[in-house]
Enzyme design. Structure first.
Site, PDB file in Angstrom:
ATOM      1  N   LYS A   1     -13.050  -1.459   6.560  1.00 59.34           N
ATOM      2  CA  LYS A   1     -12.404  -2.544   7.322  1.00 59.34           C
ATOM      3  C   LYS A   1     -12.848  -2.497   8.779  1.00 59.34           C
ATOM      4  O   LYS A   1     -13.415  -3.445   9.284  1.00 59.34           O
ATOM      5  CB  LYS A   1     -10.896  -2.442   7.208  1.00 59.34           C
ATOM      6  CG  LYS A   1     -10.456  -2.589   5.745  1.00 59.34           C
ATOM      7  CD  LYS A   1      -9.082  -2.075   5.513  1.00 59.34           C
ATOM      8  CE  LYS A   1      -8.811  -1.838   4.054  1.00 59.34           C
ATOM      9  NZ  LYS A   1      -8.975  -3.012   3.211  1.00 59.34           N
TER      10      LYS A   1
ATOM     11  N   ASP B   1      -1.511   6.500   6.474  1.00 58.84           N
ATOM     12  CA  ASP B   1      -2.620   5.727   5.908  1.00 58.84           C
ATOM     13  C   ASP B   1      -2.971   4.693   6.968  1.00 58.84           C
ATOM     14  O   ASP B   1      -2.245   3.723   7.162  1.00 58.84           O
ATOM     15  CB  ASP B   1      -2.154   5.062   4.602  1.00 58.84           C
ATOM     16  CG  ASP B   1      -3.182   4.077   4.048  1.00 58.84           C
ATOM     17  OD1 ASP B   1      -4.224   3.866   4.693  1.00 58.84           O
ATOM     18  OD2 ASP B   1      -2.911   3.515   2.963  1.00 58.84           O
TER      19      ASP B   1
ATOM     20  N   TRP C   1       0.816  -1.223   0.000  1.00 55.65           N
ATOM     21  CA  TRP C   1       0.000   0.000   0.000  1.00 55.65           C
ATOM     22  C   TRP C   1       0.844   1.264   0.000  1.00 55.65           C
ATOM     23  O   TRP C   1       0.542   2.223  -0.711  1.00 55.65           O
ATOM     24  CB  TRP C   1      -1.001  -0.023   1.161  1.00 55.65           C
ATOM     25  CG  TRP C   1      -2.032  -1.079   0.901  1.00 55.65           C
ATOM     26  CD1 TRP C   1      -2.194  -2.260   1.564  1.00 55.65           C
ATOM     27  CD2 TRP C   1      -2.999  -1.096  -0.161  1.00 55.65           C
ATOM     28  NE1 TRP C   1      -3.203  -3.002   0.990  1.00 55.65           N
ATOM     29  CE2 TRP C   1      -3.716  -2.311  -0.059  1.00 55.65           C
ATOM     30  CE3 TRP C   1      -3.342  -0.214  -1.184  1.00 55.65           C
ATOM     31  CZ2 TRP C   1      -4.746  -2.656  -0.942  1.00 55.65           C
ATOM     32  CZ3 TRP C   1      -4.366  -0.548  -2.071  1.00 55.65           C
ATOM     33  CH2 TRP C   1      -5.051  -1.755  -1.937  1.00 55.65           C
TER      34      TRP C   1
HETATM   35  N1  PMP Z   1      -4.435   1.568   2.047  1.00 51.25           N
HETATM   36  C1  PMP Z   1      -4.549   0.418   2.728  1.00 51.25           C
HETATM   37  C2  PMP Z   1      -3.664   0.174   3.913  1.00 51.25           C
HETATM   38  C3  PMP Z   1      -5.494  -0.535   2.336  1.00 51.25           C
HETATM   39  O1  PMP Z   1      -5.614  -1.680   3.003  1.00 51.25           O
HETATM   40  C4  PMP Z   1      -6.327  -0.276   1.225  1.00 51.25           C
HETATM   41  C5  PMP Z   1      -7.394  -1.233   0.760  1.00 51.25           C
HETATM   42  N2  PMP Z   1      -7.253  -2.536   1.064  1.00 51.25           N
HETATM   43  C6  PMP Z   1      -6.146   0.924   0.548  1.00 51.25           C
HETATM   44  C7  PMP Z   1      -5.202   1.831   0.979  1.00 51.25           C
HETATM   45  C8  PMP Z   1      -6.965   1.258  -0.648  1.00 51.25           C
HETATM   46  O2  PMP Z   1      -8.247   1.583  -0.247  1.00 51.25           O
HETATM   47  P1  PMP Z   1      -9.442   1.778  -1.281  1.00 51.25           P
HETATM   48  O3  PMP Z   1      -9.603   0.479  -2.010  1.00 51.25           O
HETATM   49  O4  PMP Z   1     -10.584   2.113  -0.380  1.00 51.25           O
HETATM   50  O5  PMP Z   1      -9.069   2.864  -2.198  1.00 51.25           O
END
Ligand code: PMP
Length: 368
Positions: A199, A175, A101
């Site tokens: 989540k 994040d 991520w």
């Molecule tokens: N950052 C993290 C730590 C994530 O786990 C996720 C999604 N699993 C995201 C960003 C991306 O989020 P989204 O799909 O809501 O854009």
């Protein structure tokens, strides 16, 4: 009949009480004659839902008054662009890459500013965290980005770094998508935090942004108005139509979280206790077995996302089929890592983790 235990990484399980309340209020919210989905976002009914949700999130997360709470759209991935559009001023931004991520975040930010990787754990296969003292931070960075819980690789910062002590005046951007509200946040170390709700907090469709007031008002001219933090803040997140139903469910989840108690603690502190106990139970079961293993350095193992592997990968499909027949759902690992992953967010009960551990031990016995 009790519901199955759902280990999805997200969208993830929600507290049953929240789902029941939403079901009971579906056709007629509090005698209004309307479903929350059918209300104007500017009407008094929805405004009260919004104001309660915001106040409850602030109380739950102990967010100081000089931070704004924004309810946005686009998820964590949109924030990967929205953050540099608002904070970078087109200058430098430093990234600590600790998994999939944060790596996505730094790649997206390159479209808007001068990105440098201050530290990376890639050489360990994203299984350990580079110590903050080793980070190469630039004096002129407009912010420093971290992903504090890497959902795919299962590594989590146990403490936030003190950037000032590392010689940096830059605001820290975190994040916290996959561990928000699972443990307290030290806001004195944070400039901005973002995370999708899907989540730990609610359904997909709403992104929580917590931003220090002094960081507002510096967006690049090309920043879309709906993504300009100042515009969003000045309009109480209603510059455009907000994701009303997702905010409502997140609000129900905030009040559920506030009601939780554990060992004399309440709210997020109670959740932290429970999450510690759940994670320890699962990691202990993995570590004490010769059949399963986890690759992450025990110092930085995630309490939320537990990737694990069968030593004999040819048994993966049988493991997953057996799990489903025991009503243990969505345990397949992320495609980039393989194996299994159990996500044990706030709404996962200790009974769910006990059921998973019992199944893992039973499966191991029947295979050997
Ligand atoms: N950052 C993290 C730590 C994530 O786990 C996720 C999604 N699993 C995201 C960003 C991306 O989020 P989204 O799909 O809501 O854009």
């Amino acid at each position: 009949m009790t519901r199955p235990f759902n280990f999805s990484a997200g969208p993830a399980n929600l507290p049953e009480e929240v789902l029941q309340q939403a079901a009971a209020e579906m056709l007629d919210w509090h005698g209004s004659g309307m479903s929350v989905m059918e209300m104007s976002h500017r009407g008094k009914e929805f405004v009260s839902i919004y104001e309660n949700a915001e106040a409850d999130f602030r109380a739950l997360m102990v967010i100081p008054p000089h931070f704004k709470i924004l309810f946005m759209q686009g998820g964590g991935l949109a924030e990967n662009a929205i953050v540099p559009l608002n904070l970078s001023r087109g200058n430098a931004a430093d990234f600590v890459v600790t998994g999939g991520w944060s790596d996505k975040s730094q790649k997206e930010a390159r479209k808007y500013c001068d990105v440098k990787i201050a530290a990376s754990n890639e050489s360990s296969g994203h299984t350990s965290l580079p110590p903050p003292a080793s980070w190469q931070l630039r004096r002129d960075a407009s912010y420093v980005h971290l992903c504090t819980n890497e959902t795919i690789h299962g590594v989590e910062f146990q403490d936030l770094p003190d950037l000032k002590a590392l010689g940096s005046d830059a605001p820290l951007v975190i994040d916290f998508s996959s561990h928000v509200a699972s443990r307290p946040v030290d806001w004195s170390r944070v400039g901005l935090a973002f995370g999708g709700a899907q989540k730990n907090l609610g359904p997909a469709g709403v992104t929580l942004v917590v931003v220090r007031e002094d960081l507002l008002g510096h967006a690049l001219p090309a920043c879309p108005s709906a993504f300009n933090y100042k515009t969003v803040a000045d309009n109480q997140s209603m510059y455009n139509t907000p994701p009303t139903y997702a905010i409502y469910i997140a609000g129900l989840t905030f009040s559920w979280l506030k009601r939780q108690t554990e060992s004399g603690l309440s709210g997020v502190a109670a959740m932290e206790q429970r999450n510690r106990a759940k994670a320890q139970l699962l990691y202990d079961a993995i570590d004490s077995s010769a059949f399963y293993f986890n690759k992450v350095d025990p110092q930085c193992r995630s309490r939320m996302n537990v990737p694990f592997f069968l030593r004999d990968e040819s048994r993966n499909d049988a493991f997953l089929a057996g799990a489903a027949s025991h009503r243990l759902l969505q345990l397949k690992g992320h495609k980039s890592v393989g194996g299994m992953r159990a996500s044990i967010y706030n709404a996962m009960t200790i009974q769910g983790v006990q059921a998973l551990v019992a199944y893992m031990q039973e499966f191991e016995r029947t295979q050997s």
